[in-house]
Scaffold this motif. Sequence first.
Motif, PDB file in Angstrom:
ATOM      1  N   SER A 739       0.833  -1.206   0.000  1.00 31.78           N
ATOM      2  CA  SER A 739       0.000   0.000   0.000  1.00 31.78           C
ATOM      3  C   SER A 739       0.865   1.253   0.000  1.00 31.78           C
ATOM      4  CB  SER A 739      -0.926  -0.008   1.218  1.00 31.78           C
ATOM      5  OG  SER A 739      -1.752  -1.145   1.212  1.00 31.78           O
ATOM      6  N   ALA A 740       1.955   1.225   0.766  1.00 31.14           N
ATOM      7  CA  ALA A 740       2.848   2.384   0.798  1.00 31.14           C
ATOM      8  C   ALA A 740       3.542   2.592  -0.538  1.00 31.14           C
ATOM      9  CB  ALA A 740       3.875   2.212   1.919  1.00 31.14           C
ATOM     10  N   ILE A1085      -9.301  -4.646 -10.027  1.00 29.51           N
ATOM     11  CA  ILE A1085      -8.089  -4.319  -9.264  1.00 29.51           C
ATOM     12  C   ILE A1085      -8.403  -3.309  -8.171  1.00 29.51           C
ATOM     13  CG2 ILE A1085      -5.798  -3.298  -9.425  1.00 29.51           C
ATOM     14  CD1 ILE A1085      -5.506  -4.436 -12.174  1.00 29.51           C
ATOM     15  N   ALA A1086      -9.134  -2.270  -8.532  1.00 24.44           N
ATOM     16  CA  ALA A1086      -9.499  -1.266  -7.529  1.00 24.44           C
ATOM     17  C   ALA A1086     -10.358  -1.883  -6.439  1.00 24.44           C
ATOM     18  CB  ALA A1086     -10.224  -0.102  -8.198  1.00 24.44           C
ATOM     19  N   GLY A1092      -9.014  -5.002   0.405  1.00 24.21           N
ATOM     20  CA  GLY A1092      -7.872  -5.262   1.292  1.00 24.21           C
ATOM     21  C   GLY A1092      -7.643  -4.142   2.276  1.00 24.21           C
ATOM     22  N   PHE A1093      -7.778  -2.910   1.792  1.00 21.31           N
ATOM     23  CA  PHE A1093      -7.616  -1.768   2.692  1.00 21.31           C
ATOM     24  C   PHE A1093      -8.687  -1.772   3.774  1.00 21.31           C
ATOM     25  CE2 PHE A1093      -8.494   2.654   3.846  1.00 21.31           C
ATOM     26  CZ  PHE A1093      -7.243   3.067   4.265  1.00 21.31           C
ATOM     27  N   ALA A1094      -9.929  -2.089   3.394  1.00 22.29           N
ATOM     28  CA  ALA A1094     -11.016  -2.121   4.379  1.00 22.29           C
ATOM     29  C   ALA A1094     -10.770  -3.210   5.422  1.00 22.29           C
ATOM     30  CB  ALA A1094     -12.346  -2.357   3.669  1.00 22.29           C
ATOM     31  N   VAL A1095     -10.293  -4.368   4.989  1.00 19.48           N
ATOM     32  CA  VAL A1095     -10.011  -5.450   5.938  1.00 19.48           C
ATOM     33  C   VAL A1095      -8.911  -5.041   6.910  1.00 19.48           C
ATOM     34  CG1 VAL A1095      -9.105  -7.794   6.149  1.00 19.48           C
ATOM     35  CG2 VAL A1095     -10.819  -7.271   4.399  1.00 19.48           C
ATOM     36  N   SER A1096      -7.856  -4.401   6.395  1.00 18.42           N
ATOM     37  CA  SER A1096      -6.759  -3.984   7.278  1.00 18.42           C
ATOM     38  C   SER A1096      -7.225  -2.934   8.286  1.00 18.42           C
ATOM     39  CB  SER A1096      -5.596  -3.435   6.446  1.00 18.42           C
ATOM     40  OG  SER A1096      -5.983  -2.250   5.765  1.00 18.42           O
TER      41      SER A1096
END
Length: 1173
Positions: A739-740, A1085-1086, A1092-1096
């Motif tokens: 993500s970074a 992809i988005a 994934g961002f929501a899960v993290s």
Amino acid sequence: MMLTLHEDSQVLFFEFLVSLGAAVLTIVAMPHLDIVTNVTILNGVGVLSALLQVVAQCTAKERNRFLLPSITAFILILLGYILFLVLYIMKDPNDTKMALWVGLAVGGSFLVSFNWWDNYFRLISENSSFVSLKMLCRDMTKCQNMLHILSSLLRIVVTTCVLGAYVPLSKMDWDIVTSIPSRETRIIAIIIGVQLISSALCHWFAVAACKMHALRRCFILPLYLASLAVMALLIIPVIVYYQDYRISLNGTESVNFTGYCTEVVYARNQSLNGNVFPHLVLDVTHTLCFLDMSSITDIGLLSGSAVAWWLGLVLATLHLWYLNVYRIQRTQDLFIRRLYEGTFIEQSLLFNTRFDIQTKDRMKRGYAAFEPVMVYLCATMWHETYDEMIKIIISIFRLDKYRPKKEPEKINDFTFEAHIYFDDAFNAVEGHQGHHGSELNEYAINLVKILTEVYGIFMNIDQNIFRKQQHIPDQKIIRTPYGGRLLVTMPHGNIITIHFKDKELIRHKKRWSQVMYLYYLLGWKLTSKYYGRWQRGEDEKELQAEHNTYLLALDGDTDFQPAAVMLLIDRLKMYPHVGAACGRIHPTGSGPAVWFQKFEYAVSHWLQKTAEHVIGCVLCSPGCFSLFRAEALMDDNVMKRYSTKSMEASHYIQYDQGEDRWLCTLLLKQGWRVEYNAASDAYTNAPEDFKELYNQRRRWGPSTMANVVDLLGATSLISKKNRSISKLFMFYQLFALASAILAPATICLLIAGCLTFIFNINVSSALVLSVIPPAIYLGLCFKLKTDTQIIIAEVMSVIYAFLMLVVSMSIIGSMVKDKTILTPYSIFVVSMAIIYIITAIMHPQEFPLVFYSFLYIICIPSAYLLLTIYSMVNMNNISWGTRETKPAAGAAPPTTTKPQTTAQKAKSTFARFFSWAKCCKKSSHRTNGEQLTVSQDNLVPEPTQPEPHPQNTIVEDIKITEEEQRQEEPSFDYPAQCWVTDLQTLSDDMHLQEDTLSQEEEAFWKELQEKYLKPLPDDKERQKKIASDLRELRNKINFAFFALNAMWLVATFTLQLFNISLSIQIPKVDLQLQYTGENIVIDPIAFMFILGFAVSVVIQFLAMLYHRIYTLIHYIAFMDTEPRESKPESQESYLPGKKVKSVSNSNPDSEPEDSDDEMPVMLYRCHGVGTLV
């Protein structure tokens, strides 16, 4: 270590007895007994525990004051069983079935009492000569987890067998059992569920109460009263219903309890229609109908057995009232086993609590039973300002008052020494044969002035408005092989040592200062000193001092309260596998840059650090306020590897740019855990201008990435060696790293969406437009100077901020226009807002930081796009970037030195001669009366103008050429000790007496300098090679980094061109959640990235909730156990924001006047207990 087959059979035999007893008691016997007996007989399961307590205390060599209560408890429990047998058997001696049930109840409860045998066998084995018993207890401690698994499986099997055998033996039909109506089945399921949940909650709250040091009022007392409360809740409704029935008869007939049972209880309708509570009351009454409640004998026997069992329980656990429990005590130290008995939860918790021999001596010692720890406060300084240095000095003096060394009899849980390592403390001047000058720079002098002022204030802080002033005692100043040392004994006896480093004598920069104090404190003061004492025949336990020795790493501007240190000490003291612990860092300062960092730090600590703490390990314990375990630092490949000199280009980035993160990486690789304590607050200055912030993050970004990649590359090894790190946690870190890396491309997509909404242009065109500005900035960064790059970034940040403002408003407008909240941007904004607001509510004292979130949002492109580009392109620039030497505002530029005439040289020579005479005269008055021998090698010229030198770059300090030295070389030199004389004449309040190092310590420093800390040679060729390698490394990493971002953008662009065939369609609903007939199109992809961002984020949020609970437990425990000092008599003089005269201007007879020597004491709080944030 595994148990032997013989040991396994012994342990499992006891577990079989316990399982059999519990199943027989609860399934077979209890349904045939009255409710009072069923509640109180559970208190009788401690019969064997009471007996084993007597045995353990009798075999102990120490006299125990709880031997008599244990004997009395055993007798009372036996008496309770006798009264129980008399009541039931003598009621009807011919009733063989009742005799059978009673016998099974007594036998079952006796077998259950074997449940806690290991709690007492552990103590018995210590004083026993049976080797097998000692080995059994030792092996059981090491194999607890496996034993718990086997025990649980065994109990399931035994309980199933007892239930399967009881049904046919009692001549019951399984068809009757399986044909229970659905309503009754649902009621039974609810009762079982309530039992399971309440037992689990009771166990958790009991453990929490012990950790909070509320053992008596929140653990023991409630468990004592639990059985009494249950009886009251069950018996009182029975009595009320019975009395109501008698009143309903209006005196027409008198009905005793037996008649009430015949007419009401036995004759009731068994169908469970309507309210269930009356049926429950009548069921309880039915159990009592067997007894004649109108008979005094029956009531007396029933009450007598209940009281005897309850008193036996109280006396058998009386030792718990005097149990010494440290705050946040480990669960394994509180309870002998981690399992609990849900059927008799109160008795299980009481008897499962660790039993110790309570002698009078141990009870008097209390907390003294815990070994005191030694804490070394290690701060590094360089170019801190006056206001920054005063914060840490006040904090250290505050800690001196909090834990006075002069009064160890009060509280001796820890002692401390403070060490400040001042980098590059001497001015670089010309000298004979390259010797260093004798002048401390302005920063070092300011530090000494601050010490004098703060010392005077804290020495007189308890006096009544400073009417009685005390004189500051003499302190010591020492010349050392690395420069100089100032030893100050603070008012309450603790020592603060200032190490002035000369970069001509010892290697400079922050990491080498840390290596310096690691080897000095752990290699010299700890290991060498204790080894020498062991050689002289002293106690060998001193060799284990590293277990109780900690290092508190500080920055030169850190402000902290003593409570913050104590909270970190608690973590390391209680959990031996914790190698480091950090606190909550609060940035201080003013301006938009600081406001941005306040919210950024808050989010990082609220969510990211708590998630790392809960699901794995904290990857970075910041060097501004972190406590390290000496044993962990002295581990293999930690301290020795940390002192490695950078030899390759990647080393300069990973080792020198983020030294605290690299040290944590070494600890994690060795299996140590790094933790985060949210209640331990520390405050440090944050960059206040755009340039300084960008340069700071330019250091942090690449070093963070390098260390995370290093950890990910050793995932298999670390997951095996470090029990706190799993492969799932490393996958979480991999996603965070990805993500970074993809943050620039993600920001471009966000801006493209904004352009699409505002200008109503094609998505693909908007994406191309959003990529052009950062691509141009990327190209310019490779060509322009760093200052120009930052100026361009400032301008673009302002433009992007306005654009993000429009984005925020457009998202809200989109929700209103489309009447839906299920667009990707809307879901992202709404969910993030909800999570951040709830998280801020969970941190009530930091809730105002939410107002800075608006600034944080509009600065996202600057922080995650422009800053990322700047830091990646300039990773080859390894200068420090902050606190660089700057000329004062309005100061004239330094003038060039003109060639001296013969007369000027003669005048300069005479001036140096008189300066030499003055230095020799003052330095001759030494404490030991010895005369210094002045050699020609100790003579250097008086400094005239400090030579500017590059700060913290790979290019080492430029040396004076031999030709210049020959031109400026004087006819004779003077001794390099004038800095000592300067400090001695600096203040009249604190007198400095010169002292010397011991020969052993001086030899240690010379050896350390030669081996690890020798100044790096001025090798121009090597510097050019390193600079070339850094550029080559920069180019390779940047190619891969921006290639990944480009591929991410190209993939998104391609999917948008073919959005019909390669897209995910989500039904669109309005604000009433009704389907609008339209669909939202999202590329795969988005969608996966957002998912994934929501899960993290959800993982971080849940981890935050878990972490807050245990932070609250620790904070309450600290507040409840930490002694509080009496406040000063006069508080008005120390109100926040007020100023107090320094000791040099504190004459009560003098008139008040304005002075620059006044010093704010707003930071002084003598017993700050921290905050729950």
